[in-house]
Motif scaffolding. Structure first.
Motif, PDB file in Angstrom:
ATOM      1  N   LEU A 157       0.831  -1.205   0.000  1.00  0.00           N
ATOM      2  CA  LEU A 157       0.000   0.000   0.000  1.00  0.00           C
ATOM      3  C   LEU A 157       0.856   1.240   0.000  1.00  0.00           C
ATOM      4  CD1 LEU A 157      -1.678   0.365   3.500  1.00  0.00           C
ATOM      5  CD2 LEU A 157      -0.440  -1.663   2.890  1.00  0.00           C
ATOM      6  N   GLY A 158       0.249   2.361  -0.316  1.00  0.00           N
ATOM      7  CA  GLY A 158       0.974   3.621  -0.431  1.00  0.00           C
ATOM      8  C   GLY A 158       1.845   3.923   0.778  1.00  0.00           C
ATOM      9  N   ALA A 159       1.359   3.570   1.983  1.00  0.00           N
ATOM     10  CA  ALA A 159       2.071   3.919   3.213  1.00  0.00           C
ATOM     11  C   ALA A 159       3.150   2.898   3.579  1.00  0.00           C
ATOM     12  CB  ALA A 159       1.066   4.033   4.358  1.00  0.00           C
ATOM     13  N   LYS A 160       3.534   2.050   2.636  1.00  0.00           N
ATOM     14  CA  LYS A 160       4.416   0.914   2.988  1.00  0.00           C
ATOM     15  C   LYS A 160       5.729   1.336   3.647  1.00  0.00           C
ATOM     16  CE  LYS A 160       5.913   0.413  -1.846  1.00  0.00           C
ATOM     17  NZ  LYS A 160       4.699   0.804  -2.584  1.00  0.00           N
ATOM     18  N   GLY A 161       6.191   2.543   3.363  1.00  0.00           N
ATOM     19  CA  GLY A 161       7.453   2.999   3.936  1.00  0.00           C
ATOM     20  C   GLY A 161       7.367   3.342   5.408  1.00  0.00           C
ATOM     21  N   SER A 162       6.171   3.487   5.950  1.00  0.00           N
ATOM     22  CA  SER A 162       6.083   3.809   7.379  1.00  0.00           C
ATOM     23  C   SER A 162       5.068   2.973   8.157  1.00  0.00           C
ATOM     24  CB  SER A 162       5.795   5.303   7.564  1.00  0.00           C
ATOM     25  OG  SER A 162       4.753   5.722   6.722  1.00  0.00           O
ATOM     26  N   CYS A 163       4.118   2.325   7.474  1.00  0.00           N
ATOM     27  CA  CYS A 163       3.124   1.545   8.228  1.00  0.00           C
ATOM     28  C   CYS A 163       3.757   0.295   8.834  1.00  0.00           C
ATOM     29  CB  CYS A 163       1.938   1.167   7.336  1.00  0.00           C
ATOM     30  SG  CYS A 163       2.350   0.079   5.960  1.00  0.00           S
ATOM     31  N   HIS A 164       3.212  -0.146   9.976  1.00  0.00           N
ATOM     32  CA  HIS A 164       3.718  -1.347  10.656  1.00  0.00           C
ATOM     33  C   HIS A 164       2.818  -2.537  10.328  1.00  0.00           C
ATOM     34  CE1 HIS A 164       5.797   1.161  14.087  1.00  0.00           C
ATOM     35  NE2 HIS A 164       6.109   1.586  12.879  1.00  0.00           N
ATOM     36  N   ILE A 165       3.418  -3.700  10.282  1.00  0.00           N
ATOM     37  CA  ILE A 165       2.635  -4.891   9.935  1.00  0.00           C
ATOM     38  C   ILE A 165       1.529  -5.137  10.976  1.00  0.00           C
ATOM     39  CG2 ILE A 165       4.240  -6.537  11.053  1.00  0.00           C
ATOM     40  CD1 ILE A 165       2.362  -7.204   7.750  1.00  0.00           C
ATOM     41  N   GLY A 166       1.814  -4.819  12.242  1.00  0.00           N
ATOM     42  CA  GLY A 166       0.789  -4.994  13.284  1.00  0.00           C
ATOM     43  C   GLY A 166      -0.418  -4.102  13.031  1.00  0.00           C
ATOM     44  N   GLY A 167      -0.146  -2.879  12.596  1.00  0.00           N
ATOM     45  CA  GLY A 167      -1.231  -1.961  12.239  1.00  0.00           C
ATOM     46  C   GLY A 167      -1.979  -2.450  11.012  1.00  0.00           C
ATOM     47  N   ASN A 168      -1.242  -2.960  10.041  1.00  0.00           N
ATOM     48  CA  ASN A 168      -1.886  -3.529   8.846  1.00  0.00           C
ATOM     49  C   ASN A 168      -2.881  -4.612   9.240  1.00  0.00           C
ATOM     50  OD1 ASN A 168       1.284  -3.512   7.061  1.00  0.00           O
ATOM     51  ND2 ASN A 168      -0.256  -1.919   7.137  1.00  0.00           N
ATOM     52  N   VAL A 169      -2.449  -5.493  10.144  1.00  0.00           N
ATOM     53  CA  VAL A 169      -3.316  -6.605  10.546  1.00  0.00           C
ATOM     54  C   VAL A 169      -4.485  -6.088  11.387  1.00  0.00           C
ATOM     55  CG1 VAL A 169      -3.427  -8.760  11.855  1.00  0.00           C
ATOM     56  CG2 VAL A 169      -1.445  -8.304  10.387  1.00  0.00           C
ATOM     57  N   SER A 170      -4.194  -5.174  12.306  1.00  0.00           N
ATOM     58  CA  SER A 170      -5.266  -4.626  13.164  1.00  0.00           C
ATOM     59  C   SER A 170      -6.349  -3.941  12.354  1.00  0.00           C
ATOM     60  CB  SER A 170      -4.706  -3.568  14.114  1.00  0.00           C
ATOM     61  OG  SER A 170      -3.792  -4.129  14.991  1.00  0.00           O
ATOM     62  N   THR A 171      -5.966  -3.376  11.210  1.00  0.00           N
ATOM     63  CA  THR A 171      -6.947  -2.647  10.409  1.00  0.00           C
ATOM     64  C   THR A 171      -7.345  -3.434   9.169  1.00  0.00           C
ATOM     65  OG1 THR A 171      -5.145  -1.530   9.249  1.00  0.00           O
ATOM     66  CG2 THR A 171      -6.088  -0.395  11.159  1.00  0.00           C
ATOM     67  N   ASN A 172      -6.869  -4.684   9.072  1.00  0.00           N
ATOM     68  CA  ASN A 172      -7.154  -5.500   7.882  1.00  0.00           C
ATOM     69  C   ASN A 172      -6.896  -4.707   6.598  1.00  0.00           C
ATOM     70  OD1 ASN A 172      -8.026  -7.748   6.373  1.00  0.00           O
ATOM     71  ND2 ASN A 172     -10.098  -6.934   6.248  1.00  0.00           N
ATOM     72  N   ALA A 173      -5.687  -4.171   6.503  1.00  0.00           N
ATOM     73  CA  ALA A 173      -5.334  -3.342   5.342  1.00  0.00           C
ATOM     74  C   ALA A 173      -5.517  -4.127   4.044  1.00  0.00           C
ATOM     75  CB  ALA A 173      -3.891  -2.856   5.480  1.00  0.00           C
ATOM     76  N   GLY A 174      -6.039  -3.454   3.039  1.00  0.00           N
ATOM     77  CA  GLY A 174      -6.286  -4.108   1.748  1.00  0.00           C
ATOM     78  C   GLY A 174      -5.182  -3.791   0.760  1.00  0.00           C
ATOM     79  N   GLY A 175      -5.237  -2.588   0.230  1.00  0.00           N
ATOM     80  CA  GLY A 175      -4.158  -2.115  -0.609  1.00  0.00           C
ATOM     81  C   GLY A 175      -4.269  -2.487  -2.061  1.00  0.00           C
ATOM     82  N   LEU A 176      -3.103  -2.478  -2.717  1.00  0.00           N
ATOM     83  CA  LEU A 176      -3.060  -2.475  -4.177  1.00  0.00           C
ATOM     84  C   LEU A 176      -3.163  -3.856  -4.810  1.00  0.00           C
ATOM     85  CD1 LEU A 176      -0.117   0.060  -4.279  1.00  0.00           C
ATOM     86  CD2 LEU A 176      -2.482   0.581  -4.856  1.00  0.00           C
ATOM     87  N   ARG A 177      -2.832  -4.903  -4.087  1.00  0.00           N
ATOM     88  CA  ARG A 177      -2.760  -6.214  -4.744  1.00  0.00           C
ATOM     89  C   ARG A 177      -3.636  -7.281  -4.096  1.00  0.00           C
ATOM     90  NH1 ARG A 177       2.931  -4.703  -5.121  1.00  0.00           N
ATOM     91  NH2 ARG A 177       3.133  -3.695  -7.151  1.00  0.00           N
ATOM     92  N   LEU A 178      -4.649  -6.839  -3.360  1.00  0.00           N
ATOM     93  CA  LEU A 178      -5.598  -7.775  -2.757  1.00  0.00           C
ATOM     94  C   LEU A 178      -6.237  -8.653  -3.824  1.00  0.00           C
ATOM     95  CD1 LEU A 178      -7.775  -7.218   0.207  1.00  0.00           C
ATOM     96  CD2 LEU A 178      -9.020  -7.854  -1.829  1.00  0.00           C
ATOM     97  N   LEU A 179      -6.519  -8.037  -4.958  1.00  0.00           N
ATOM     98  CA  LEU A 179      -7.072  -8.736  -6.118  1.00  0.00           C
ATOM     99  C   LEU A 179      -6.309 -10.025  -6.420  1.00  0.00           C
ATOM    100  CD1 LEU A 179      -8.692  -8.600  -8.860  1.00  0.00           C
ATOM    101  CD2 LEU A 179      -6.848  -7.188  -9.747  1.00  0.00           C
ATOM    102  N   ARG A 180      -4.978  -9.964  -6.311  1.00  0.00           N
ATOM    103  CA  ARG A 180      -4.162 -11.113  -6.661  1.00  0.00           C
ATOM    104  C   ARG A 180      -3.857 -12.017  -5.468  1.00  0.00           C
ATOM    105  NH1 ARG A 180      -0.136 -12.246 -10.400  1.00  0.00           N
ATOM    106  NH2 ARG A 180       0.919 -14.183  -9.888  1.00  0.00           N
TER     107      ARG A 180
END
Lengths: 498, 498
Positions: A157-180
């Motif tokens: 996702l766009g914020a990949k340079g600063s987002c944390h994986i724990g935050g990604n999981v807590s928010t169920n981040a989707g992003g650019l390649r969920l499709l695949r």
């Protein structure tokens, strides 16, 4: 330290209205932090260093926490939570603080516990391609790490340079390649979670793709926005890194969004298993990145003047030769059906990054307009852009032309996920009232979700009933009470006020 | 109707031991069904028609229910559950009754509620490829249905001709193509669940790939074996149906399982995104399907005499030409590394089905040996077959040669999932004691899961601590109490006795 019983400052956001109406109040049963409560060991408590933790990325929400704690290990985190549980101190868990709905900053004086120092990779099991790490690892760093073993992180996702994986999981981040690569609900194979009372629930001990021994409790923490527990560790499945990644930018023909949908259907058919992202942006989005970020439209003036929609189509493949053949087929099908005005295939890394930046930097560009009214909507594909059209119509019918700067639509078309953004120089109640609740009602009527991937956080919690039934919300409350009986974790968020 | 307070009959299974030791007793607080409790409308209550509902597929567990109810709609189901809740009547939810751990048949006199008549397809949204249906639809029927729209069900398993999608979701079925299409946790996008008190939790109204509005409560029902709620409807994402499906059977070279792992790694590298299944079977598995099901080994006698392991490698692709090229590369890499003795590529549908049947009919073949000791274990790949070797060693060291007929290993190598099966003419305590708890301890020591995909049900519930922590089990109990406070749903199963 001077401890103030402080009110939440929320700036410039439509949300302003909401707080005013609802008179959001600090929960009176929470204790107030005192000097006795901590020793100066991995603590931040001077006002300057607290600022970036108290305010969100959009500068739309600002809390007034007096203390940031930076544990390094799960045991330290557990000790902190045990202490807070005993003392009735409220907590705001924080990862990279890149959320867009005010979910990652305190509302009042909650203690911020940041995962910033929990940044260790635990193990990459090369045979199973499962990565285990602490929750504070930055997504980009993880992707760099697994790339050395020819793997890729299943989300981007766009914020990949600063987002944390724990935050990604807590928010169920989707992003650019969920499709695949699918959602985190399928790719997260284990979690370590510290509950509000300090108890540790661990399902990371078994780095396995399959484990059907009892309820899969970890799933309930994915996307629950730090309400039920504090994620301290993550095990995640990493797919093979593609040997060839290709990127096509299509300037769509025709005024109708139905053509964009036809291009997507053609891509699904022709690119099929190698399709890794399908994004779209409208004319106004392209104009925004040009005007505010100096990114030139790569098509000729003739094409760009005629073009209302652009599609960004990415492929990930193990085999460049057959990928290129598929792309050629895709291109000739577009020509056959007269769906494209023009098409650019990235020829090198610079072009690849440039084209992606047109899409990825939209959000950042918009902030330069002034105030942003951000919406993140899931809708059935054939309804997806109608919402943008209807909002524009509503603006024009209500003479709002002079009040707003832009009303744009872009997003993850492959996942039916529209980012609708309106901008104005500063927050304007007239615009806000034209947008809400109209936009939410419209979404509900068309079987959409009022938050596709951003979550609810502080800003959207009270709109939950547009997408969830009363019964579902009631069981959310029961789950909250089960896992966090004193309601200490990330208060004032996610669950609606009534 | 003669209502008997009856004991569970469990035949021929290792589990026999367990019940004897634990003196499994009917929960005394449950009410006894009386004639007044129902009208003869979609009810089965004569002894003959009850038999197939009371006994499991393996004929290893038999309950003594006096009543099978066959609702057609969610509202009917909800009414039934409300009634049972008020009257304190215990319930056994049942789908296709194809489970392998005694989870789908009653233990005592629980009322069976079958999904057999809840078999309607609600909608296939062609744009999003999301299928919505009632929970009693048979997996094969769904696959046939979506195939007309060039889609495929994201899961496939041996029991597809009789298992119900609701049962698949309740047990988080894995199956043959999890490697490619991922687990149900990622593919199930909505559920309709009726709770034990009759309340309906619905997340199927929004047929969307992305919805981050609050906790994703539906996830907790996936794989919870009917303990928390009765699944009445399912929305599931269907991937594009491959235009070309190819199948390769490899006779592996060498005695070592490490070679099999090397073949898998080669397949991952060379076939990459088109790899759809990677199964393995050992020499004894191949012998079992020959001896018991008359399926001839398709390799020459010379090859089969030398061969200890076979790999079944399937590809799903949108493009036959490039698939065949990839398969050729795969084959030449195997030759280069001297990993294969011989290789058969299915040339037509008959060969395709024949080769699959060698793998799919192992379980059925084994039942003809007599008693089956079935284990379904996840293990790190490089440890996977060591367990079979160690069990055989243990048998030979303990002079068990005359007691058992076969000890075989096969399974979903691509998911690190071993099916270890031992057979003997009839149940033998000596064999059982050589297997357990040794095998579970071995699995735990090697960071495996004692139930990869079959679940816990009645038979494995008390082994849960080999794979789950005490804290996790404690929260399972709390979740059970939250969703099913009277413990009426599928009692005596999944949760351990102590």
């Amino acid at each position: 330290m001077n401890i103030l019983k402080s009110r939440c400052k929320i700036r410039k956001f439509s949300f302003l209205i909401q707080t005013r109406n609802l008179a959001l109040k600090r929960f009176p049963n929470y204790s107030i932090l005192t000097d006795k409560d901590y020793r100066k060991n991995r603590c931040l408590d001077d006002v300057n260093s607290l600022d970036s933790y108290n305010e969100d990325w959009l500068k739309s929400c600002k809390g007034n926490s007096k203390l940031v704690l930076l544990p390094k290990t799960t045991l330290e985190l557990s000790e902190i939570l045990k202490y807070c549980y005993a003392k009735n101190l409220a907590i705001c868990p924080q990862g990279g603080n890149t959320g867009l709905v005010g979910g990652s900053v305190p509302v009042f004086d909650e203690i911020i516990i940041s995962t910033r120092l929990m940044n260790q990779i635990i193990k990459l099991d090369e045979e199973s391609s499962i990565l285990s790490c602490q929750s504070g690892c930055i997504l980009q760093n993880l992707d760099d790490y697994v790339s050395q073993r020819s793997l890729i992180m299943p989300l981007d996702l766009g914020a990949k340079g600063s987002c944390h994986i724990g935050g990604n999981v807590s928010t169920n981040a989707g992003g650019l390649r969920l499709l695949r690569y699918g959602s985190l609900k399928g790719n997260v194979l284990g979690l370590e979670v510290v509950l509000s009372n300090g108890e540790i629930l661990n399902s990371m001990n078994v780095p396995l793709r399959k484990d059907n021994t009892g309820f899969d409790t970890k799933q309930i923490f994915i996307g629950s926005e730090g309400q039920l527990g504090f994620i301290s560790g993550v095990s995640i499945l990493c797919p093979p890194r593609p040997r060839a990644a290709n990127l096509i930018l299509v300037a769509c023909n025709g005024k109708s969004f139905q053509n964009v949908i036809q291009i997507f259907k053609t891509a699904k058919l022709e690119l099929n298993e190698i399709l890794s992202a399908f994004e779209f942006m409208d004319r106004e989005s392209m104009r925004a990145v040009k005007e505010n970020s100096n990114l030139e439209n790569p098509f000729s003036i003739e094409v760009s003047e005629k073009c209302d929609f652009y599609c960004l189509v990415e492929t990930h493949s193990s085999d460049e030769e057959s990928a290129l053949r598929k792309i050629e087929n895709f291109y000739s099908k577009l020509s056959e059906k007269d769906l494209g005005l023009d098409c650019i295939v990235a020829e090198n890394k610079t072009q690849f990054s440039y084209i992606w930046s047109l899409r990825e930097r939209i959000a950042e560009s918009l902030t330069k307009d002034g105030h942003n009214y951000k919406y993140d909507i899931s809708l059935p594909l054939n309804k997806m852009y109608d919402l943008v059209i209807d909002i524009r119509k509503r603006f024009s019918e209500n003479d709002a032309k002079n009040y707003f700067r832009r009303c744009i639509g872009y997003g993850h078309l492959g996942d039916s996920n529209l980012h609708l953004n309106v901008t104005s120089e500063k927050y304007d109640e007239k615009i806000f009232k034209l947008l809400e609740p109209f936009l939410y009602e419209w979404t509900m009527k068309n079987n959409g979700s009022i938050s596709a991937e951003h979550g609810l956080g502080l800003k959207k919690k009270n709109y939950i009933y547009y997408s969830k039934t009363k019964e579902n919300v009631e069981y959310m409350r029961k789950l909250k009470k089960l896992f966090d009986p004193k309601l200490l974790l990330n208060p004032y968020k996610t669950l609606p006020d009534f």
